[in-house]
Each structure stands twice: as structure tokens, then as C-alpha cells.
Design a protein around this motif. Structure first.
Motif, PDB file in Angstrom:
ATOM      1  N   GLU A 171       0.830  -1.207   0.000  1.00 43.51           N
ATOM      2  CA  GLU A 171       0.000   0.000   0.000  1.00 43.51           C
ATOM      3  C   GLU A 171       0.866   1.260   0.000  1.00 43.51           C
ATOM      4  N   ASN A 175       1.236   3.727  -3.184  1.00 36.42           N
ATOM      5  CA  ASN A 175       0.627   5.014  -2.892  1.00 36.42           C
ATOM      6  C   ASN A 175       1.587   6.192  -3.060  1.00 36.42           C
ATOM      7  N   GLY A 182      -6.706   2.061  -0.007  1.00 35.69           N
ATOM      8  CA  GLY A 182      -6.507   2.714   1.282  1.00 35.69           C
ATOM      9  C   GLY A 182      -6.532   4.224   1.197  1.00 35.69           C
ATOM     10  N   THR A 183      -6.071   4.769   0.077  1.00 34.24           N
ATOM     11  CA  THR A 183      -6.094   6.223  -0.134  1.00 34.24           C
ATOM     12  C   THR A 183      -7.489   6.708  -0.461  1.00 34.24           C
ATOM     13  N   GLN A 185     -10.447   5.465   0.020  1.00 31.68           N
ATOM     14  CA  GLN A 185     -11.562   5.281   0.946  1.00 31.68           C
ATOM     15  C   GLN A 185     -11.879   6.561   1.718  1.00 31.68           C
ATOM     16  N   TYR A 186     -10.857   7.405   1.946  1.00 28.31           N
ATOM     17  CA  TYR A 186     -11.108   8.662   2.659  1.00 28.31           C
ATOM     18  C   TYR A 186     -11.969   9.608   1.829  1.00 28.31           C
ATOM     19  N   GLU A 194     -12.746  14.765   5.048  1.00 31.47           N
ATOM     20  CA  GLU A 194     -12.070  13.652   4.390  1.00 31.47           C
ATOM     21  C   GLU A 194     -12.583  13.481   2.964  1.00 31.47           C
ATOM     22  N   ASN A 198      -8.021  13.758  -1.395  1.00 35.02           N
ATOM     23  CA  ASN A 198      -7.681  12.611  -2.258  1.00 35.02           C
ATOM     24  C   ASN A 198      -8.539  12.582  -3.523  1.00 35.02           C
ATOM     25  N   PRO A 216      -3.158   7.641   4.284  1.00 34.25           N
ATOM     26  CA  PRO A 216      -3.810   6.487   4.931  1.00 34.25           C
ATOM     27  C   PRO A 216      -3.030   5.925   6.107  1.00 34.25           C
ATOM     28  N   THR A 221      -9.037   4.950  10.096  1.00 34.63           N
ATOM     29  CA  THR A 221      -9.914   4.449   9.033  1.00 34.63           C
ATOM     30  C   THR A 221     -11.272   5.139   9.114  1.00 34.63           C
TER      31      THR A 221
END
Length: 259
Positions: A171, A175, A182-183, A185-186, A194, A198, A216, A221
Motif C-alpha cells: 500500500e 501510494n 486505502g487512499t 476510501q477517505y 475527508e 484525495n 492512509p 480508518t
């Protein structure tokens, strides 16, 4: 159908299989109902994409001859320009109320998996197509220079929305340059600060450069996905999603915008 489109279709079941094997978040809602609604939007939008070369050309002036550049260099320049424009267009969808009304269809998904990739309102697809075609005409970009970016953005967004958990090392390495699950999802978090981060479609460099990057590895999370004002089961049906741009907000709160 182009070879890259066939490869893209083949990759979808592979991503679904990876979601089962390397699950990031447990999905508690009826996935088949979500898949039907999200993929139905995808089929509608794919029809618009197939028809777009016919009707969009009516609105554009003929492009001037492109300068003689090395094909690889020209494709690289086109890739960077297209991704930069896509970043700012994505920010515009969040900033301007009229555009957000279209884009919120994508953001009201209450869970994330591969099918979220296809969850876009047809109106948003038309706006994005117009911007990209105008950019191609202005810069005299040939289709051969644009196709590498099209392939990259399709692959990147399919991975970014997937419910796949990469190991921490993979990740962090990926990234450094590219958007990961993982990036991204924010960007789908219920918390608006949030959500307004991104924005990158393929590269993470633009978020880092323009101060919209949420790391991330440095942030907890997200506690949930979607939009509070469109969280009922009835809001997730195909008809409601198509009508969402003309629907008012029922309430204001975390994860919502004035519309």
C-alpha cells in the motif's frame, strides 16, 4: 470492441475474486441489489461513451495538426495533462453545487467495492466527456495519445474503489505515485473534510502538490461511507439515483452539502 476494453471486462471478475480473498471491510448490505443498481448505471454510461464520438464531434471545431513529438513523449505529456485536468474537474464536482448534485450519486454509496466504480450519474459522464473532448480539441491530442490514460484511469479507479486490503508495505509503495484502496476510501468517508481530499484519479502527486492529500498511514480508518442525507434504502435504488440531481437535501449535517 477495443482490446483494452475486453481486458478491462476480464479484469472485473478477478477483482471480485480478490475482494473475497483479501477483504478490507465487511459488507453487510444486500450486495446483489447494490450491484444491480451500480452496474445498471454503468451500462447506461457505457452506452453514452460508445455514442459520444458520433455526437460530440458536432460541437467541436476540427483540431489543428499536432506537433511532431516522439509518440512515447506525446503520450506521457497527454497522460499528465489529462490526469491534472481530471483532478481539478473532480474538485469542481465537489465545489460547485450544480456539479455536486450530479456527483453525489457516486458518493451516496453506503459501501465500497468494485461496483462503486460504475456508479456515476449519466449527467456527470456527459459533463466529463465534454471537458475531455474540448481538451483534446484544444491541445490537438490524437486518440492514440489519449488511450493510455483511458486504460490507466479505468484500471486505477477499479482498484481504488475495490474492497481489497493490500498489505501495508505494498500500500505504501504503490501510494507514493498511484491511488490505492486505502487512499481513496477517505474520499468516500461520511466526514466531509475527508471527502474533500484525495481527488486524484490515477496519480497521488496532485493531492500532495495542492494540499488535498489525506495519508492512509497517518489517519484513522473512516467510520463509514456515503452521505447522511441519502442513507435510506429507497435512496439507493436505480430510479432514485437517476432522479437524485433534482432532489433537495432532506437535512444538513456531517458529510452533506447545500444543494
Amino acid at each position: 470492441m477495443a482490446a483494452y476494453q475486453i481486458l478491462y471486462l476480464i479484469s472485473i471478475p478477478l477483482v471480485v475474486a480478490a475482494e473475497y480473498r483479501f477483504t478490507r471491510n465487511e459488507l453487510v448490505r444486500d450486495r446483489y441489489d447494490r450491484w444491480f443498481n451500480n452496474l445498471s448505471l454503468g451500462f447506461i454510461n457505457e452506452a453514452l461513451l460508445l455514442a459520444s464520438p458520433v455526437w460530440i464531434s458536432l460541437f467541436l471545431l476540427p483540431a489543428s495538426p499536432s506537433p511532431r513529438l516522439n509518440p512515447l513523449l506525446a503520450a506521457l505529456i497527454a497522460f499528465l495533462v489529462l490526469d491534472l485536468v481530471s483532478y481539478w474537474l473532480h474538485r469542481a464536482y465537489h465545489h460547485f453545487s450544480a456539479l455536486w448534485r450530479l456527483h453525489r450519486v457516486h458518493h451516496c454509496d453506503l459501501e465500497l467495492d468494485y461496483s462503486t466504480t460504475f456508479r456515476h450519474h449519466p449527467g456527470e459522464v456527459l459533463v466529463s466527456l465534454l471537458v475531455i473532448y474540448l481538451l483534446m480539441a484544444t491541445l490537438a491530442l490524437a486518440p492514440s495519445q489519449v488511450i493510455p490514460y483511458v486504460i490507466a484511469v479505468k484500471a486505477a479507479q477499479l482498484l481504488a474503489h475495490s474492497n481489497i486490503r493490500l498489505n501495508t508495505r505494498a500500500e505504501s509503495l504503490i501510494n507514493l505515485f498511484f491511488v490505492t484502496p486505502g487512499t481513496h476510501q477517505y474520499h468516500h468517508s461520511r466526514q466531509q473534510p475527508e471527502t474533500d481530499s484525495n481527488f486524484g484519479e490515477v496519480l497521488t502527486v496532485w493531492d500532495r502538490l495542492f494540499g488535498t492529500y489525506t495519508c492512509p498511514l497517518c489517519s484513522p480508518t473512516p467510520s463509514g461511507f456515503g452521505l447522511n442525507e441519502f442513507s435510506e434504502a429507497s435512496d439507493q435504488q436505480l430510479g432514485a439515483l437517476l432522479a437524485m440531481p433534482v432532489r433537495p437535501f432532506r437535512k444538513k449535517g456531517t458529510g452533506s452539502r447545500h444543494g
